[in-house]
Design an enzyme around this catalytic site. Structure first.
Site, PDB file in Angstrom:
ATOM      1  N   ARG A  23       0.823  -1.213   0.000  1.00  0.00           N
ATOM      2  CA  ARG A  23       0.000   0.000   0.000  1.00  0.00           C
ATOM      3  C   ARG A  23       0.858   1.265   0.000  1.00  0.00           C
ATOM      4  NH1 ARG A  23      -3.246  -3.238   3.465  1.00  0.00           N
ATOM      5  NH2 ARG A  23      -2.389  -2.285   5.344  1.00  0.00           N
ATOM      6  N   CYS A  44      -5.384 -18.610  16.981  1.00  0.00           N
ATOM      7  CA  CYS A  44      -6.230 -18.632  18.176  1.00  0.00           C
ATOM      8  C   CYS A  44      -7.495 -19.477  17.992  1.00  0.00           C
ATOM      9  CB  CYS A  44      -6.609 -17.208  18.571  1.00  0.00           C
ATOM     10  SG  CYS A  44      -5.163 -16.167  18.909  1.00  0.00           S
ATOM     11  N   ASP A 285       6.528 -12.538  17.747  1.00  0.00           N
ATOM     12  CA  ASP A 285       6.940 -13.334  18.910  1.00  0.00           C
ATOM     13  C   ASP A 285       8.451 -13.380  19.101  1.00  0.00           C
ATOM     14  OD1 ASP A 285       4.265 -13.888  18.999  1.00  0.00           O
ATOM     15  OD2 ASP A 285       4.457 -16.068  18.917  1.00  0.00           O
TER      16      ASP A 285
END
Length: 579
Positions: A23, A44, A285
């Site tokens: 973008r 999740c 992470d």
């Protein structure tokens, strides 16, 4: 041709960086490498597919390489592992795991989004065929296939964190007898002990067997059954074992290339997400971040921060204005059976570990409230804990309840992010209608309680301080109604219902200090004020008998329970089902 940017690893951070880069610059050459098959999936959601709540496997796939390449005109190469970084020549070595082909690819900028992996300690028997970890789609497929084919009856989850407890619930939903083994004295590390006790009781009510303060010594597999010998010497048997004992950052690539790392192997980045190499950024992470509240370095593996970091890294590589990452406050929520368990900011365990002292560096407000107006059907209880410093700045909060937990923790997370104080919580004007909340929202209420503590309107005693009270100076005063005494009381307490208290003041000894308690703390506060205004020294038990019961009267056996709401006086009312 514009700049050439390589991204190592997809999912939350990498995929966000990729789309943001495009973008920002239509001419940039953007290549993503993913060593597995899936570049963007719903981590999740994995436990809920195994449990059957999410029925379609395809629902877990957020984006395919083909869809992203078509939409963003980028080059995505899955089954492609980056095995080496040559920082001097600004090139990476790549190996295609399907063809065995190896090649190099140059870069102007490199983004490392290599994520993390489950910890698998060298415990004897840990490679048994019915022991699994859950971290990605292939893990999910293996567990789902094993459950469908072998139809295990007994499941053992090792580790009481988010994924462990979500797996416990979902395996329970599959009809299994579930045990959870956790080395700490509580599940759900982000919340404090008294809040976790509510979770413990709820899980036991569902038939889950908890083995707390106990770790695994050995696994022994035989004929489809694994026997776990715990460090206490106890033995438990399971047909399927789920390991969920923590994660480690995938920092090997960064280490081999000489990038600066912390002791845990996390990549050290600056506030712009840049590593010790000006051409290499890292996100997710695998990186070390700053704790937003305490301003110390930590590691927080959450999808929300990873997405933000991906966007910021892209902005700083191809954008016109440099953007800073302002830290992670660890806002999180999990569904544990019927309970919602949420936290944001710092918890008390962390404050204590940092050397902070209760009443000197920070204070606590603890309340029980309904999710919405008690007179409207379906009101359900929640317990809220607020931590604030001595100037009233909100440091953190935890909420455990059955409904409305998510919106309250989000309000408190926003308050923390904006440097909010207790007075701001009182001032907040939040949406109210009987089905959704109360005219004095629980967030307002915990602000009122904290303000009363700060200005000396109330002096509270915490559950953990009861045993240290000098019995020659303090008397516990149970001011609940007669019918409430059927639930039990605190040993050694004197019982005078609140509505009789003013007429029976002559029964009290003015040389003593009375610690008043009711069900949840509200009437205890009223009693405290009445006693003090009549010249009698008084305090209030924070959280009332409900908190005491959670701490000292845990069920040893499975008891089916339904949540109970409170009336406006804080009296426990009728059983109500979750709406």
């Amino acid at each position: 041709m514009g700049k050439k940017v390589l991204i190592v690893g997809g999912v939350a951070g990498g995929a966000t960086a990729l789309t943001r880069l495009r973008r920002l610059d239509e001419k940039a050459e953007i290549i993503m490498f993913e060593r597995g098959e899936y570049i963007s999936f719903a981590n999740c959601g994995l436990p809920y597919y195994i449990g059957g709540t999410i029925e379609e496997r395809d629902a877990l796939i957020v984006n395919t390489p083909e869809a992203l390449m078509e939409k963003y005109n980028v080059d995505i190469r899955n089954f492609s592992e980056v095995t080496d970084i040559d920082r001097e020549s600004k090139a990476v070595k790549v190996k295609n795991s399907k063809t065995g082909e190896e090649y190099t690819e140059s870069y102007d900028y490199l983004i490392l989004s290599t994520g993390s992996s489950p910890i698998k300690p060298p415990i004897p028997g840990i490679d048994s065929p019915n022991i699994f970890s859950l971290w990605n789609i292939p893990d999910t497929d293996m567990i789902k296939n094993y459950v469908d084919k072998e139809k295990p009856k007994r499941a053992i989850v090792v580790g009481g964190g988010f994924i462990g407890l979500e797996m416990a619930e979902n395996l329970h939903d599959q009809g299994m007898d579930v045990s959870v083994v956790e080395m700490q004295d509580q599940v759900m590390a982000p919340i404090d002990f008294e809040m976790a006790q509510i979770v413990h009781e709820h899980m036991k009510s569902k038939g889950v067997h908890l083995h707390l303060k106990d770790g695994v010594s050995t696994f022994e597999y035989k004929d489809g059954v694994t026997t776990i010998t715990l460090q206490s010497g106890d033995k438990i048997e399971g047909d399927i074992i789920i390991l969920s004992i923590g994660i480690r950052p995938n920092g090997e690539l960064a280490k081999a290339s000489g990038l600066e790392q912390n002791q845990r192997g996390g990549i050290i980045v600056d506030k712009y997400m840049k590593t010790s190499d000006d051409s290499i950024y890292a996100i997710g992470d695998v990186i070390e971040v700053e704790d937003y509240v305490n301003k110390v370095q930590t590691m927080v593996p959450l999808a929300g921060p990873a997405n933000k970091q991906g966007r910021i890294a892209a902005n700083n590589i191809l954008g016109d204005i440099k953007e800073e990452y302002k830290g992670t406050q660890g806002t999180s929520i999990a569904k544990i059976f019927d309970l919602d368990v949420a936290s944001t900011g710092v918890n008390e365990k962390t404050l204590i570990r940092m050397g902070k002292e209760y009443k000197k560096d920070y204070d606590i407000a603890l309340i029980h409230q309904n999710s919405h107006a008690g007179y409207y059907p379906g009101a359900l209880p929640m317990t809220m804990k607020l931590l604030f410093d001595m100037e009233g700045k909100v440091l953190g909060s935890q909420i455990v309840g059955y409904d409305g937990v998510d919106k309250r923790i989000d309000v408190l997370a926003t308050a923390i992010r904006f440097g909010g104080k207790v007075e701001n919580l009182m001032d907040l004007e939040l949406a109210y209608a009987p089905p959704y909340g109360s005219a004095k929202d629980p967030v307002n209420m915990i602000g009122f309680v904290a303000d009363n503590i700060m200005n000396g309107m109330t002096e509270q005693v915490l559950w953990r301080e009861l045993d240290d009270l000098d019995k020659d100076e303090y008397t516990l005063l149970d001011i609940r109604e007669d019918v409430e005494m059927e639930l039990g009381t605190i040993e050694g307490s004197v019982h005078i219902p609140l509505n009789e208290l003013r007429d029976r003041l002559d029964e009290l000894d003015k040389s003593r200090t009375y610690v008043a308690f009711c069900a949840i703390g509200l009437r205890g506060y009223l009693a405290e004020r009445a006693l003090k205004d009549n010249g009698i020294k008084a305090m209030n038990l924070a959280g009332g008998f409900n908190t005491y019961k959670n701490m000292y009267m845990q069920s040893e056996t499975t008891i089916s329970q339904e949540p109970k709401s409170f009336n406006e006086s804080g009296v426990v009312e009728t059983n109500v089902g979750k709406q």
